[in-house]
Enzyme design. Structure first.
Site, PDB file in Angstrom:
ATOM      1  N   THR A 145      -4.651 -22.812  24.601  1.00 53.15           N
ATOM      2  CA  THR A 145      -5.250 -21.750  23.815  1.00 53.15           C
ATOM      3  C   THR A 145      -4.259 -20.596  23.706  1.00 53.15           C
ATOM      4  OG1 THR A 145      -7.177 -20.325  23.502  1.00 53.15           O
ATOM      5  CG2 THR A 145      -6.551 -20.783  25.787  1.00 53.15           C
ATOM      6  N   GLU A 146      -4.209 -19.989  22.517  1.00 52.59           N
ATOM      7  CA  GLU A 146      -3.171 -19.008  22.190  1.00 52.59           C
ATOM      8  C   GLU A 146      -3.092 -17.860  23.174  1.00 52.59           C
ATOM      9  OE1 GLU A 146      -5.324 -20.571  20.104  1.00 52.59           O
ATOM     10  OE2 GLU A 146      -4.997 -19.813  18.070  1.00 52.59           O
ATOM     11  N   ASN A 147      -4.225 -17.511  23.777  1.00 56.38           N
ATOM     12  CA  ASN A 147      -4.234 -16.349  24.651  1.00 56.38           C
ATOM     13  C   ASN A 147      -3.746 -16.654  26.063  1.00 56.38           C
ATOM     14  OD1 ASN A 147      -6.768 -17.788  24.507  1.00 56.38           O
ATOM     15  ND2 ASN A 147      -7.586 -16.326  25.973  1.00 56.38           N
TER      16      ASN A 147
END
Lengths: 235, 228, 228, 235
Positions: free
Chosen positions: C53-55
């Protein structure tokens, strides 16, 4: 060397009208709510704020916007569960928006901290967000030139901090925080606990103290997500 | 006159001592490998700088006792070091982000030649052999203040402070202060400005061993360094 | 005919199921926020993908029970997640280094429109309001394989697979496979190539609801998906 | 998922003649000596090797060079306590050298891993090492354009590793290792200890497993500095 500051208000005192302020966090995770609210108490105006989002509900960055402190948002995703504060001002033309793809935003901030004035990325090539930006071909593929992003101040949320400014982060609350710490002239960190020098294993330091100017303790930090579920409003 | 200069000139330790007096408490400092490393020994009482080494350590301390070395804990000169409380490890890209990003307060480097516009030559004599640059070219464009410590003249008596460097450059217009064995000289607006000189040397004699004009702008103080 | 299509078309869960069948064991996968997140539920038995996930989380698991959320542990859609053994946290620049550097095996994204040359429009309808792009423009140029899952037509019955997108682009020539509610279509050499279609739809009817020519290159298999 | 490989020889087996190989370490600190020596046993030729240095004494990279395996070195500092192996070949014109400033070397590798084909740096501007490179001005200052650096393989030395490829590093042995892990098509790690999944706290992972293809255990790794003080020679 002791970068600890006793009061949140003292930590944010240097932030004046017109400043560019990076604020860590991705949604509520890693958002330095106590520092933001201390800044609202102080009330500087005409700020440019850099964050992934543009506030949610009526606390944190949304509350800064609602208090009329923010002239411009630089972010990737100005939407949230309750984006009304930003949305209304934006549609009324009363707040500026610079929309940046999320990875480009991260890399521009990293470049600002690392002394890299420009770099090329495939991201946004051929889209509206690349308009007006230089393009170059490398190895037969097209790339967009992006510029570094720096700020006057960064507001950061860490987990442990020491008097030298070394920081760790809690889980995914890391996100933009370590990058922003490097890219601001003056970086202000709130942490859940201040430990003595040596209290963080040098192999586990995520942000070395060289990037941090002041550290203040907010022992049981508020979580934006929970505040919003409680429909909290600041101030 | 060279003989006389050799009698009065500062030792390397004394040059390092003088450079150390300008490092403020809490400053983040990178010391070039070799002679500049000596600066760390002479921090004034009550001040503590934080030392950075290119290979990924911030806040390291003195060399360990012989036999106590851990060869995973070294500085950029590949010498064993120790850690102070509050130190941190990081990889090379983060380390040079500190350098290039302007986060170091001062870098102190050696020099073959320094030009009056701040150009530095300290990585190659240009005479062939195996070239090796290391982190010098990064350091000169990163730290907020780049200072040089050097003998004022070469062993052959030739000037090291020049109107223009003749050896390959490390960086352009990067040096702002030079601590030599005879003087302390600032570089301002493309000129050498004399700030301090040994009391035992006349200005004209100092000028004679300097390869570019020495300007005077205000008081020239005595360069007084303890015996070390 | 649209009525008939609504009777036979796959549900979102079924589209997600079909996309999940193409994810290999051990693949590194990013699922776009919203509908694509559903793909994670349908990993075939014996295969385990690693989700990014990007975060800044690699190797996360399912959503926690209600009341068990830790809001420092979320995905890019800001939903609470859990960790699997062997997960890792990292900052946003490292996270997008994974994306942009070609380290993800597959990204599965939603779409407003997909063009036969692989152009994707999925971030803005171009109709005003507050624009928001997130990580979509990075994902389409990073993952080794970019696939789209989408209804074959809009709610109004208009085609989403087009000769050229009319909405603002997310990326140019980036999509290689589209899983729709009616078919599985590859994008090869600037053309839609039909690989699978629901047995209940005729080719001509499928072509009629597709905004660009559907090529056939070899066998068109039956798109068979379990009831979910 | 299990990226562990039992034997060093198996780990380096994919490396063929003509490959470009990044090798971690700064001097002896973080140098994957066991992997390098396994590669010498295998003996591929015509390699391009990327490392900060160019070998010391007669072990590690120096031994690779001495065995005639290396066509070209890309490094910042081809000097050491005993650089004779490289020096003799270089002066005889029998090995190529691409000299790169250390910070630029690190950033080029990081760019390779991060999908950034080119970036601008102030480093080397106006020097011989900038010759032939594009120059651009940003905010009134001159910068040199540098290109990414990638490799076919990376040989990495970690401290802990797990079957998913997550790695930690021991003290300053970190150096180039985490960067090189990201920039190679196939990254091979030796670690002092393999732990089960979850054996490394996710907050303490330095190299996430996505960057690593195989992990092999060398429980008590040799230290190049000590080998050289013993005047060791490999093979």
């Amino acid at each position: 060397m002791d970068k600890t500051v006793a009061a949140l208000a003292e930590a944010v005192a240097p932030i004046q009208d017109g400043a560019t302020v990076m604020i860590g966090g991705f949604g509520g995770s890693g958002a330095p709510i106590e520092l933001i609210h201390a800044l609202i108490d102080r009330g500087p105006k005409d700020l440019s704020v850099i964050n992934n989002n543009a506030g949610n509900g009526h606390v944190g960055i949304a509350a800064m916007i609602e208090q009329g402190m923010v002239r411009k948002m630089i972010c990737s995703f100005p939407r949230s569960a309750d984006p009304k504060v930003f949305t209304d001002l934006y549609l009324a033309g009363e707040i500026e928006l610079e929309l940046v793809p999320q990875g480009t935003l991260a890399e521009r901030i990293r470049a600002g901290g690392a002394g890299i004035p420009a770099f090329y990325t495939p991201t946004s090539f051929g889209t509206d967000l690349a308009k007006g930006k230089p393009v170059a071909e490398f190895n037969g593929r097209q790339y967009v030139q992006e510029r570094w992003l720096k700020a006057d101040f960064a507001l950061i949320k860490g987990e442990l901090g020491d008097p030298l400014g070394n920081l760790t982060y809690r889980m995914a609350a890391r996100n933009f925080n370590p990058l922003m710490a490097t890219a601001a002239a003056h970086t202000i960190a709130q942490v859940s606990r201040i430990v003595p020098p040596g209290g963080i294993d040098p192999e586990q330091v995520v942000t070395p103290g060289i990037f941090v100017n002041s550290v203040t303790e907010a022992a049981i930090p508020q979580q934006e997500e929970i505040l919003n579920r409680q429909e909290a409003v600041y101030p | 006159m060279s003989a006389a200069i050799n009698d009065i000139k500062l030792s390397n330790a004394q040059i390092a001592w003088r450079a150390a007096q300008d490092i403020e408490d809490g400053a983040y400092v990178n010391l070039g490998i070799g002679f500049p490393e000596m600066v760390a020994k002479f921090q004034p009482a009550g001040r503590e700088a934080v030392f950075h080494t290119e290979n990924g350590v911030l806040g390291f301390g003195e060399a360990p006792q012989a036999g106590e070395e851990d060869w995973d804990l070294i500085n950029a000169g590949k010498k064993a070091i120790t850690l102070k409380p509050g130190s941190a490890f990081f990889h090379h890209a983060d380390s040079f982000a500190m350098v290039r990003g302007g986060h170091l307060d001062v870098a102190i480097l050696g020099a073959y030649q320094v030009a009056q516009n701040g150009d530095l030559a300290n990585w190659s004599t240009g005479k062939g052999g195996v070239p090796a640059v290391g982190g010098a070219m990064d350091l000169v464009h990163g730290a907020k203040r780049v200072a040089v410590i050097t003998d004022h003249i070469t062993k052959k008596g030739e000037p090291k402070l020049m109107t223009a460097c003749t050896m390959p450059l490390t960086g352009v217009g990067c040096v702002t202060r030079v601590y030599t064995s005879l003087a302390v000289i600032d570089i301002e607006d493309g000129r050498f400005v004399l700030r301090e000189k040994l009391p035992a040397i006349y200005f004209d004699d100092l000028q004679a061993v300097t390869g570019a004009e020495l300007k005077v702008d205000g008081t020239v103080r005595d360069l007084i360094v303890p015996a070390l």
